[in-house]
Motif scaffolding. Sequence first.
Motif, PDB file in Angstrom:
ATOM      1  N   LEU A 131      11.885  11.411  -5.000  1.00  0.00           N
ATOM      2  CA  LEU A 131      11.045  10.251  -4.725  1.00  0.00           C
ATOM      3  C   LEU A 131      11.442   9.060  -5.602  1.00  0.00           C
ATOM      4  CD1 LEU A 131       8.724   9.062  -3.139  1.00  0.00           C
ATOM      5  CD2 LEU A 131       7.147  10.025  -4.821  1.00  0.00           C
ATOM      6  N   ALA A 132      11.696   9.307  -6.883  1.00  0.00           N
ATOM      7  CA  ALA A 132      12.100   8.225  -7.789  1.00  0.00           C
ATOM      8  C   ALA A 132      13.440   7.632  -7.363  1.00  0.00           C
ATOM      9  CB  ALA A 132      12.178   8.735  -9.225  1.00  0.00           C
ATOM     10  N   ILE A 133      14.344   8.479  -6.896  1.00  0.00           N
ATOM     11  CA  ILE A 133      15.637   7.994  -6.410  1.00  0.00           C
ATOM     12  C   ILE A 133      15.438   7.159  -5.154  1.00  0.00           C
ATOM     13  CG2 ILE A 133      17.853   8.694  -5.421  1.00  0.00           C
ATOM     14  CD1 ILE A 133      17.693  11.161  -7.341  1.00  0.00           C
ATOM     15  N   GLU A 144       0.831  -1.204   0.000  1.00  0.00           N
ATOM     16  CA  GLU A 144       0.000   0.000   0.000  1.00  0.00           C
ATOM     17  C   GLU A 144       0.867   1.256   0.000  1.00  0.00           C
ATOM     18  OE1 GLU A 144      -2.631  -0.339   3.334  1.00  0.00           O
ATOM     19  OE2 GLU A 144      -3.772  -1.982   2.408  1.00  0.00           O
ATOM     20  N   GLU A 145       1.947   1.240   0.770  1.00  0.00           N
ATOM     21  CA  GLU A 145       2.861   2.380   0.797  1.00  0.00           C
ATOM     22  C   GLU A 145       3.494   2.599  -0.575  1.00  0.00           C
ATOM     23  OE1 GLU A 145       6.979   3.806   2.999  1.00  0.00           O
ATOM     24  OE2 GLU A 145       5.859   2.114   3.830  1.00  0.00           O
ATOM     25  N   GLN A 146       3.867   1.500  -1.224  1.00  0.00           N
ATOM     26  CA  GLN A 146       4.461   1.585  -2.563  1.00  0.00           C
ATOM     27  C   GLN A 146       3.465   2.197  -3.549  1.00  0.00           C
ATOM     28  OE1 GLN A 146       7.566   0.752  -3.091  1.00  0.00           O
ATOM     29  NE2 GLN A 146       7.698   0.786  -5.305  1.00  0.00           N
ATOM     30  N   ILE A 147       2.221   1.781  -3.472  1.00  0.00           N
ATOM     31  CA  ILE A 147       1.179   2.317  -4.356  1.00  0.00           C
ATOM     32  C   ILE A 147       0.975   3.807  -4.098  1.00  0.00           C
ATOM     33  CG2 ILE A 147      -1.303   2.243  -4.870  1.00  0.00           C
ATOM     34  CD1 ILE A 147      -1.108  -0.817  -4.390  1.00  0.00           C
ATOM     35  N   MET A 148       0.995   4.195  -2.831  1.00  0.00           N
ATOM     36  CA  MET A 148       0.842   5.616  -2.486  1.00  0.00           C
ATOM     37  C   MET A 148       2.002   6.441  -3.045  1.00  0.00           C
ATOM     38  SD  MET A 148      -1.998   6.027  -0.871  1.00  0.00           S
ATOM     39  CE  MET A 148      -1.807   7.565  -0.008  1.00  0.00           C
ATOM     40  N   LYS A 149       3.214   5.914  -2.933  1.00  0.00           N
ATOM     41  CA  LYS A 149       4.379   6.628  -3.457  1.00  0.00           C
ATOM     42  C   LYS A 149       4.315   6.727  -4.976  1.00  0.00           C
ATOM     43  CE  LYS A 149       7.666   5.885   0.271  1.00  0.00           C
ATOM     44  NZ  LYS A 149       8.958   5.339   0.674  1.00  0.00           N
ATOM     45  N   GLU A 150       3.863   5.671  -5.634  1.00  0.00           N
ATOM     46  CA  GLU A 150       3.707   5.709  -7.088  1.00  0.00           C
ATOM     47  C   GLU A 150       2.705   6.785  -7.487  1.00  0.00           C
ATOM     48  OE1 GLU A 150       5.289   4.026  -9.472  1.00  0.00           O
ATOM     49  OE2 GLU A 150       6.484   2.833  -8.084  1.00  0.00           O
ATOM     50  N   GLN A 151       1.601   6.869  -6.759  1.00  0.00           N
ATOM     51  CA  GLN A 151       0.588   7.881  -7.054  1.00  0.00           C
ATOM     52  C   GLN A 151       1.141   9.278  -6.802  1.00  0.00           C
ATOM     53  OE1 GLN A 151      -2.473   7.415  -8.470  1.00  0.00           O
ATOM     54  NE2 GLN A 151      -2.381   9.631  -8.634  1.00  0.00           N
ATOM     55  N   GLU A 152       1.880   9.430  -5.705  1.00  0.00           N
ATOM     56  CA  GLU A 152       2.483  10.723  -5.400  1.00  0.00           C
ATOM     57  C   GLU A 152       3.455  11.131  -6.501  1.00  0.00           C
ATOM     58  OE1 GLU A 152       5.208  12.957  -2.001  1.00  0.00           O
ATOM     59  OE2 GLU A 152       4.652  10.863  -1.718  1.00  0.00           O
TER      60      GLU A 152
END
Length: 131
Positions: free
Chosen positions: A39-41, A15-23
């Motif tokens: 964020l990508a780094i 879920e955290e990974q999905i949130m970061k992808e959306q961000e």
Amino acid sequence: DVTEIEEKEAQAKQEEQIMKEQELSNLLHEKRYLRALGLAISLDRPHTVLMVVKAILKEPEGRKHLEENIVRLRKDQKEAVLAFLVTWNTNSRNCHEAQAVMEILLKHEAPDSLLQFSGIKPAVESLLPYT
């Protein structure tokens, strides 16, 4: 039995990974490139970092904006970008972006500072044949 706990932890990470992808997607849409690069780094996504670099270069005065963003990265982020650009440089489709980032790093980092980067020697050895 710790199976349930492990499943919850795995689900929380996903879920955290999905949130970061959306961000990250939102940051790119809003053209907040410095945060998007960071964020990508932090997600250790070389291809995503490359896409951010390409997006910056497509902007009017893209080189200038890329320079402003790369210079503002922390040392550890610059080290990560250096490692990423070694790979980008081996592909003719991405070599121009790699060279642009490398130029910025060489222009703004003192030689002594560059020598302190982790993995600088193998990076230079890998960059030389393609540069």
